[in-house]
Design a protein around this motif. Structure first.
Motif, PDB file in Angstrom:
ATOM      1  N   VAL A  50       0.815  -1.235   0.060  1.00 13.33           N
ATOM      2  CA  VAL A  50       0.114  -0.159   0.064  1.00 13.33           C
ATOM      3  C   VAL A  50       0.938   0.994   0.047  1.00 13.33           C
ATOM      4  O   VAL A  50       0.362   2.315  -0.594  1.00 13.33           O
ATOM      5  CB  VAL A  50      -0.916   0.056   1.258  1.00 13.33           C
ATOM      6  CG1 VAL A  50      -1.637   1.454   1.465  1.00 13.33           C
ATOM      7  CG2 VAL A  50      -1.961  -1.062   0.946  1.00 13.33           C
ATOM      8  N   LEU A  53       2.194   1.946  -3.464  1.00 13.45           N
ATOM      9  CA  LEU A  53       1.049   2.376  -4.537  1.00 13.45           C
ATOM     10  C   LEU A  53       0.759   3.791  -4.382  1.00 13.45           C
ATOM     11  O   LEU A  53       0.287   4.188  -5.041  1.00 13.45           O
ATOM     12  CB  LEU A  53      -0.194   1.416  -4.538  1.00 13.45           C
ATOM     13  CG  LEU A  53      -0.024  -0.026  -4.988  1.00 13.45           C
ATOM     14  CD1 LEU A  53      -1.318  -0.747  -4.567  1.00 13.45           C
ATOM     15  CD2 LEU A  53       0.250   0.149  -6.429  1.00 13.45           C
ATOM     16  N   TRP A  54       1.023   4.307  -3.046  1.00 10.48           N
ATOM     17  CA  TRP A  54       0.453   5.576  -2.549  1.00 10.48           C
ATOM     18  C   TRP A  54       0.831   6.977  -3.755  1.00 10.48           C
ATOM     19  O   TRP A  54       0.131   7.474  -4.290  1.00 10.48           O
ATOM     20  CB  TRP A  54       1.048   6.100  -1.242  1.00 10.48           C
ATOM     21  CG  TRP A  54       0.461   7.373  -0.783  1.00 10.48           C
ATOM     22  CD1 TRP A  54      -0.807   8.242  -1.386  1.00 10.48           C
ATOM     23  CD2 TRP A  54       0.686   8.161   0.301  1.00 10.48           C
ATOM     24  NE1 TRP A  54      -0.850   8.972  -0.568  1.00 10.48           N
ATOM     25  CE2 TRP A  54       0.124   9.143   0.522  1.00 10.48           C
ATOM     26  CE3 TRP A  54       1.742   7.832   1.359  1.00 10.48           C
ATOM     27  CZ2 TRP A  54      -0.054   9.845   1.716  1.00 10.48           C
ATOM     28  CZ3 TRP A  54       1.853   8.660   2.489  1.00 10.48           C
ATOM     29  CH2 TRP A  54       0.706   9.501   2.561  1.00 10.48           C
ATOM     30  N   THR A  57      -0.707   5.919  -7.321  1.00  8.50           N
ATOM     31  CA  THR A  57      -2.220   6.229  -7.111  1.00  8.50           C
ATOM     32  C   THR A  57      -2.360   7.866  -7.282  1.00  8.50           C
ATOM     33  O   THR A  57      -3.347   8.473  -7.977  1.00  8.50           O
ATOM     34  CB  THR A  57      -2.813   5.721  -5.860  1.00  8.50           C
ATOM     35  OG1 THR A  57      -2.601   4.417  -5.861  1.00  8.50           O
ATOM     36  CG2 THR A  57      -4.434   5.970  -5.957  1.00  8.50           C
ATOM     37  N   LEU A 138      -6.789   4.449  -0.432  1.00  3.57           N
ATOM     38  CA  LEU A 138      -5.893   3.393  -0.131  1.00  3.57           C
ATOM     39  C   LEU A 138      -6.211   2.777   1.375  1.00  3.57           C
ATOM     40  O   LEU A 138      -6.236   1.703   1.537  1.00  3.57           O
ATOM     41  CB  LEU A 138      -4.396   3.623  -0.490  1.00  3.57           C
ATOM     42  CG  LEU A 138      -4.015   3.507  -1.958  1.00  3.57           C
ATOM     43  CD1 LEU A 138      -2.513   4.230  -1.994  1.00  3.57           C
ATOM     44  CD2 LEU A 138      -4.339   2.209  -2.669  1.00  3.57           C
TER      45      LEU A 138
END
Length: 162
Positions: A50, A53-54, A57, A138
């Motif tokens: 996560v 991915l921040w 995203t 997220l």
């Protein structure tokens, strides 16, 4: 992404996981050690993913903005941006933990804004809103999965006892 950044993000995931799981284990001393370690390591991988991915995203959201200049340069984690995430375990502290956790993520998110603004041509405030929305989305998704796993675990435990 360098191996140092990957290691920092995995360590940050382990820290976040420990901050969430260790208080739970402290309240339930009958949890087996192997089960606790499995939960901790699974949480570390999920949280590390996560965190990874921040920025991606946020960049995807920024590219959806009409005023953004299309860019192929995705902002990436650097060791200086990822290092503060290692202190994510502060969420385990009673009373002040959630506030310190929020302040930590606001600080890290603010560090992600400048590279995102430079990569997309957006202003600081629009880039900040993309980083905020991406982080909140997220976090909401992970929290939803956590709650679902807890519900499924409770149902399967009841079925085993019946």
């Amino acid at each position: 992404m360098s191996s140092l950044v990957v290691a920092l993000l995995l360590l940050a995931g382990l820290s976040e996981s420990a901050g969430r799981i260790l208080p739970l284990i402290a309240r339930h001393p009958n949890v087996s050690r192997s089960h606790a370690i499995l939960l901790l390591l699974t949480g570390a991988v999920v949280e590390g993913a996560v965190f990874t991915l921040w920025p991606l995203t946020a960049w995807t959201l920024a590219d959806l903005m009409p005023s953004a200049h299309p860019s192929s340069a995705v902002p990436e984690w650097t060791p200086s941006l990822a290092a503060p995430l290692v202190f994510s375990a502060v969420i385990a502290f009673p009373l002040l933990g959630p506030l310190l956790h929020l302040l930590l993520f606001v600080g890290v998110g603010a560090g992600l804004v400048a590279p995102l603004a430079a990569a997309t041509g957006l202003g600081w405030w629009l880039a900040a809103s993309c980083v905020t929305i991406a982080g909140a989305a997220l976090a909401t998704a992970v929290e939803g999965v956590r709650r679902l796993v807890v519900k499924i675990s409770a149902i399967s435990r009841r079925e085993l006892l019946a």
